[in-house]
Design a protein around this motif. Structure first.
Motif, PDB file in Angstrom:
ATOM      1  N   ARG A   1       0.797  -1.228   0.000  1.00 46.21           N
ATOM      2  CA  ARG A   1       0.000   0.000   0.000  1.00 46.21           C
ATOM      3  C   ARG A   1       0.831   1.281   0.000  1.00 46.21           C
TER       4      ARG A   1
ATOM      5  N   LEU B   1      -5.965  -2.022  -4.615  1.00 52.17           N
ATOM      6  CA  LEU B   1      -4.952  -3.071  -4.579  1.00 52.17           C
ATOM      7  C   LEU B   1      -5.618  -4.402  -4.861  1.00 52.17           C
TER       8      LEU B   1
ATOM      9  N   SER C   1      -6.633   1.695  -0.687  1.00 47.44           N
ATOM     10  CA  SER C   1      -5.235   2.105  -0.501  1.00 47.44           C
ATOM     11  C   SER C   1      -4.807   2.114   0.964  1.00 47.44           C
TER      12      SER C   1
ATOM     13  N   GLY D   1      -5.468  -0.529   2.840  1.00 49.84           N
ATOM     14  CA  GLY D   1      -5.353  -1.936   3.188  1.00 49.84           C
ATOM     15  C   GLY D   1      -6.642  -2.558   3.673  1.00 49.84           C
TER      16      GLY D   1
END
Length: 234
Positions: A109, A118, A136, A138
């Motif tokens: 990240r 992601l 972004s 997580g």
């Protein structure tokens, strides 16, 4: 509530990489990593012993064990979970389970933009990967699925978002995932134990502990593989 400097023993054996670390919010205290495939049985016990010895020299003992819970290698997950449970029983400390894809997202990240997604991928078989979407920060946006990658995979998501694809499943998928919003990195980002601290610590703060006697890794073996083309994120 856990103290910010609470040291955790972190173990990952979910892929071909074997890694063990002791870390706190102040940073990594000790770690060991082997990139030799199929070496978990020989290495993980030794690595645990070594990092515990290193930490003990500093007067540090872990207050919980965090294990990368899968999906991934069936054999690796079994080995890691057995070691983690044994330590929890022996030391009388709790067990924390962190999904492997979340560990990969945490590792990646720092290299994505604020509005990016992601998409960590763990190699399964043939054109199949274990995957999910994260933002972004997580945070997981979708459930983990077993997906067969083809030319139609992630088409809708890529129309709306910049997406970074990471993990050991990306190389075989890269030729099929096209578009200006699709991004890859040259080196494989592995779910190393050191990246497990933050998600493990957040679970510790809310006492999200596992039942050591009955907990099992997340193998995803009973899931039916799906073509990754309908998981649209708005």
């Amino acid at each position: 509530m856990a103290d910010l400097h609470t040291p955790l023993l972190l173990i990952d054996t979910s892929t071909q990489v074997c890694s063990v670390a002791i870390a706190s919010s102040a940073g990594v205290i000790s770690q060991r990593v082997s990139y030799e495939g199929n070496s978990h049985a020989a290495n993980v016990g030794l690595f645990v012993s070594e990092v515990l010895t290193d930490a003990k020299r500093e007067g540090i003992l872990p207050t919980a064990v965090a294990i990368s819970s899968g999906p991934g290698s069936y054999t690796g997950l079994r080995i890691g979970s057995s070691i983690a449970k044994g330590i929890c029983f022996g030391m009388g400390i709790p067990l924390i389970a962190v999904p492997t894809l979340e560990v990969i997202a945490e590792a990646a990240r720092s290299i994505v933009g604020e509005d990016w997604l992601l998409c960590p991928m763990i190699d399964a078989r043939r054109m199949e990967v274990y995957t999910a979407f994260f933002d972004s920060t997580g945070r997981a946006l979708t459930d983990t699925v077993s997906a067969i990658i083809d030319a139609d995979s992630f088409v809708e998501e890529l129309k709306q978002h910049q997406i970074l694809f990471v993990g050991n499943g990306t190389e075989k998928c890269r030729p099929f995932i096209k578009g200006a919003n699709a991004h890859f990195v040259d080196e494989v980002i592995h779910p190393l134990a050191e990246y497990m601290f933050k998600p493990a610590f957040l679970r510790m703060q809310t006492s999200q502990y596992e039942d050591v006697a009955y907990w099992e890794p997340f193998y995803l073996k009973d899931f039916v593989a799906t073509v990754a083309k309908n998981k649209v994120i708005h």
